[in-house]
Enzyme design. Structure first.
Site, PDB file in Angstrom:
ATOM      1  N   LYS A  53       0.794  -1.196  -0.132  1.00  0.00           N
ATOM      2  CA  LYS A  53      -0.081   0.088  -0.009  1.00  0.00           C
ATOM      3  C   LYS A  53       0.928   1.081  -0.063  1.00  0.00           C
ATOM      4  O   LYS A  53       0.583   2.215  -0.636  1.00  0.00           O
ATOM      5  CB  LYS A  53      -0.994   0.010   1.276  1.00  0.00           C
ATOM      6  CG  LYS A  53      -2.038  -1.007   0.924  1.00  0.00           C
ATOM      7  CD  LYS A  53      -2.905  -1.496   2.416  1.00  0.00           C
ATOM      8  CE  LYS A  53      -3.724  -2.589   1.898  1.00  0.00           C
ATOM      9  NZ  LYS A  53      -4.347  -3.270   3.103  1.00  0.00           N
ATOM     10  N   GLN A  97      -4.916  -1.924   9.409  1.00  0.00           N
ATOM     11  CA  GLN A  97      -4.441  -3.107   8.567  1.00  0.00           C
ATOM     12  C   GLN A  97      -5.227  -4.460   9.577  1.00  0.00           C
ATOM     13  O   GLN A  97      -4.832  -4.395  10.809  1.00  0.00           O
ATOM     14  CB  GLN A  97      -2.989  -3.545   8.569  1.00  0.00           C
ATOM     15  CG  GLN A  97      -2.797  -4.872   7.900  1.00  0.00           C
ATOM     16  CD  GLN A  97      -3.364  -4.691   6.136  1.00  0.00           C
ATOM     17  OE1 GLN A  97      -3.146  -3.909   5.603  1.00  0.00           O
ATOM     18  NE2 GLN A  97      -3.806  -5.853   6.151  1.00  0.00           N
ATOM     19  N   ASP A 120     -11.422   1.841   3.534  1.00  0.00           N
ATOM     20  CA  ASP A 120     -11.667   0.580   3.149  1.00  0.00           C
ATOM     21  C   ASP A 120     -13.006   0.244   3.102  1.00  0.00           C
ATOM     22  O   ASP A 120     -13.290  -1.003   2.838  1.00  0.00           O
ATOM     23  CB  ASP A 120     -11.261  -0.111   4.766  1.00  0.00           C
ATOM     24  CG  ASP A 120     -10.033  -1.198   4.351  1.00  0.00           C
ATOM     25  OD1 ASP A 120      -9.806  -1.402   3.261  1.00  0.00           O
ATOM     26  OD2 ASP A 120      -9.519  -1.743   5.147  1.00  0.00           O
TER      27      ASP A 120
END
Ligand SMILES: NC(=O)c1ccc[n+]([C@@H]2O[C@H](COP(=O)([O-])OP(=O)(O)OC[C@H]3O[C@@H](n4cnc5c(N)ncnc54)[C@H](OP(=O)(O)O)[C@@H]3O)[C@@H](O)[C@H]2O)c1
Length: 292
Positions: A53, A97, A120
């Site tokens: 990322k 994460q 997300d």
């Protein structure tokens, strides 16, 4: 039948080119898109994902900062950090994460992220907006599935899509996205799972199969009809090479199913590359919102 191989690598590269242009435009208007990434603990797979990322942000000119916290970080400490990031104008998007260490309640953490920074797309507010069909951040992997279909010339409109798997991160949101009354959606959607009776009878009705099961090579050729389009979300490690590289298989038996399919994604190189790209897309979208 020779199946069209849908390359997530190529489609992803095209989308990133488009995003690069948008980032440059935003910078011209004085806005640098920013992404805050939070990693708790030392899970090796999570470290790989976070590095991917970060690299993608660098390549596109997106400002990115990863905060790495020890596995012993308390839930309160993590929530406090998210609170700070919610208020920090340098960041248009925040990504925590997953998975988090067991002592931290994942739901509490996701709920703490400002829905307007939830790139997300996991916050219930965004999940709700997605279902209602209003402006929101679409979850990255499911959105990647939709883009693969559209950009490979396999528009799901009017098609019967059978999704095998009903997780909150893949199966359910793929259904939510593809059933919308919108361009690039308009599908008739069936969700199958481990309690589905006569699964092969269900999958054989599919014009498009989305496999999100987590069982290597689960979908066999006798479970699909001729001319089916297959999107394989599965990523299953089945071994390692002599050089220590991971050997990955999808949820579909690629070599045999591709003989019956009209189009199919490979693993790796199919859905995988799309996930990070769609995250970049959401971060750019978040930055664009600040101009409205
Ligand atoms: N490419 C990417 O970026 C990406 C992102 C996310 C996930 N993935 C991969 O996608 C796969 C699915 O991930 P996930 O998180 O959705 O997995 P998950 O949470 O474990 O869900 C798996 C789903 O498959 C269903 N299932 C399991 N065995 C089945 C069977 N024998 N027959 C029918 N259905 C069955 C389960 O049914 P029940 O609900 O009844 O248990 C469940 O709904 C994994 O391989 C994962 O690594 C890839």
């Amino acid at each position: 039948m020779t199946a069209q191989i849908i390359s997530g690598k190529e489609i992803s590269a095209t989308i990133r080119e488009e995003l690069k242009t948008k980032v440059d435009e935003l910078k011209g208007k004085g806005v640098t898109p920013g992404l805050a990434v939070v990693l708790v603990g030392e899970d090796p797979a999570s470290q790989v994902y976070v590095n991917m990322k970060s690299k993608a942000c660098d390549n596109l000119g997106i400002f990115e900062e990863t905060t790495k916290l020890p596995a012993e970080t308390t839930e309160d400490e993590l929530l406090e950090l998210i609170d700070k990031l919610n208020k920090d104008d340098r960041f248009h998007g925040i990504l925590v994460q997953l998975p988090l260490p067991d002592h931290i309640d994942e739901n509490k953490v996701l709920m703490k992220i400002d829905p307007d920074k939830d790139v997300d797309g996991f916050h219930p507010v965004n999940v709700g907006r997605m279902l209602v069909g209003t402006d929101c951040y679409l979850p990255c992997t499911p959105h990647g599935v939709q883009e693969l279909l559209i950009r490979s010339g396999n528009d799901p409109s009017g098609k019967h899509v059978v999704i095998v798997g009903r997780s909150n991160i893949v199966g359910k949101p793929v259904a939510g996205i593809l059933m919308q009354k919108k361009d690039g959606a308009n599908a008739t959607v069936t969700i199958a799972h481990s309690r589905t009776k006569d699964l092969a009878e269900v999958t054989k009705c599919a014009d498009i199969i989305v496999a999100a099961i987590g069982v290597p090579e689960f979908i066999k050729p006798d479970m699909v009809k001729d001319g089916v389009v297959v999107i394989d979300v599965g990523v299953n490690q089945v071994g390692t090479t002599d050089e220590g590289k991971r050997i990955l298989k999808g949820d579909v038996e690629f070599d045999t199913v591709k003989e019956k399919a009209a189009a199919i994604t490979p693993v790796p190189g199919g859905v995988g590359p799309m996930t990070v790209t769609m995250l970049m897309g959401n971060t750019v979208q978040a930055a664009e919102r600040t101009l409205k």
